[in-house]
Design an enzyme around this catalytic site. Structure first.
Site, PDB file in Angstrom:
ATOM      1  N   TYR A  19      15.631   7.781   2.645  1.00  0.00           N
ATOM      2  CA  TYR A  19      14.515   8.399   1.918  1.00  0.00           C
ATOM      3  C   TYR A  19      15.041   9.257   0.776  1.00  0.00           C
ATOM      4  O   TYR A  19      14.568   9.151  -0.357  1.00  0.00           O
ATOM      5  CB  TYR A  19      13.657   9.235   2.873  1.00  0.00           C
ATOM      6  CG  TYR A  19      12.471   9.865   2.194  1.00  0.00           C
ATOM      7  CD1 TYR A  19      11.279   9.166   2.030  1.00  0.00           C
ATOM      8  CD2 TYR A  19      12.536  11.164   1.703  1.00  0.00           C
ATOM      9  CE1 TYR A  19      10.190   9.734   1.401  1.00  0.00           C
ATOM     10  CE2 TYR A  19      11.455  11.743   1.065  1.00  0.00           C
ATOM     11  CZ  TYR A  19      10.285  11.023   0.921  1.00  0.00           C
ATOM     12  OH  TYR A  19       9.218  11.593   0.285  1.00  0.00           O
ATOM     13  N   HIS A  23      14.361   8.623  -3.244  1.00  0.00           N
ATOM     14  CA  HIS A  23      13.652   9.618  -4.053  1.00  0.00           C
ATOM     15  C   HIS A  23      14.530  10.222  -5.133  1.00  0.00           C
ATOM     16  O   HIS A  23      14.022  10.622  -6.181  1.00  0.00           O
ATOM     17  CB  HIS A  23      13.034  10.705  -3.167  1.00  0.00           C
ATOM     18  CG  HIS A  23      11.588  10.448  -2.896  1.00  0.00           C
ATOM     19  ND1 HIS A  23      10.585  10.809  -3.755  1.00  0.00           N
ATOM     20  CD2 HIS A  23      10.988   9.808  -1.875  1.00  0.00           C
ATOM     21  CE1 HIS A  23       9.432  10.420  -3.273  1.00  0.00           C
ATOM     22  NE2 HIS A  23       9.644   9.795  -2.130  1.00  0.00           N
ATOM     23  N   TRP A  78       4.968   1.792  -2.584  1.00  0.00           N
ATOM     24  CA  TRP A  78       4.612   1.769  -1.163  1.00  0.00           C
ATOM     25  C   TRP A  78       5.344   0.640  -0.447  1.00  0.00           C
ATOM     26  O   TRP A  78       5.855   0.825   0.660  1.00  0.00           O
ATOM     27  CB  TRP A  78       3.121   1.587  -0.982  1.00  0.00           C
ATOM     28  CG  TRP A  78       2.273   2.757  -1.374  1.00  0.00           C
ATOM     29  CD1 TRP A  78       2.675   4.036  -1.654  1.00  0.00           C
ATOM     30  CD2 TRP A  78       0.861   2.743  -1.532  1.00  0.00           C
ATOM     31  NE1 TRP A  78       1.605   4.810  -1.982  1.00  0.00           N
ATOM     32  CE2 TRP A  78       0.471   4.047  -1.915  1.00  0.00           C
ATOM     33  CE3 TRP A  78      -0.108   1.770  -1.405  1.00  0.00           C
ATOM     34  CZ2 TRP A  78      -0.858   4.391  -2.155  1.00  0.00           C
ATOM     35  CZ3 TRP A  78      -1.433   2.105  -1.639  1.00  0.00           C
ATOM     36  CH2 TRP A  78      -1.795   3.405  -2.001  1.00  0.00           C
TER      37      TRP A  78
END
Length: 105
Positions: A19, A23, A78
């Site tokens: 993650y 990001h 997504w």
């Protein structure tokens, strides 16, 4: 005038590093889209004990990044994140809005 919104999401177990990596390399077109949607500040915090993500946004009154669900860029993001987060059937992150109970300006 600005509005503050907060919400929480959840990472799947063991996905913190992935993650963070994704990001840290957020797509420029997604940044532009968020700015165009009135988002002037966006922070995400991580609770390692629960794998919970806490998100805070400052947005122009009447706007929200949560309104971007039909954007091809958002749908692509997504799809990119679905393997590491709890998601809905459309691959959007399971997200729970949080009520503001205190603010010091």
């Amino acid at each position: 005038m600005k509005n503050r919104i907060a919400f929480k999401m959840k990472l799947k177990e063991g996905q913190k590093d992935t993650y963070f990596k994704r990001h840290n390399a957020i797509w420029p077109e997604l940044k532009v889209l968020l700015k165009q949607a009135g988002v002037s500040e966006y922070s995400i915090f991580f609770d390692e004990e629960t794998n919970t993500l806490f998100a805070f946004q400052k947005v122009e009154w009447g706007f929200s990044s949560q309104d971007l669900s039909e954007s091809p860029v958002v749908k692509k993001w997504w799809d990119y994140m679905k393997d590491i987060m709890e998601v809905n059937k459309d691959n959007s992150p399971v997200s729970k809005p949080l009520k503001e109970v205190f603010y010091l300006e």
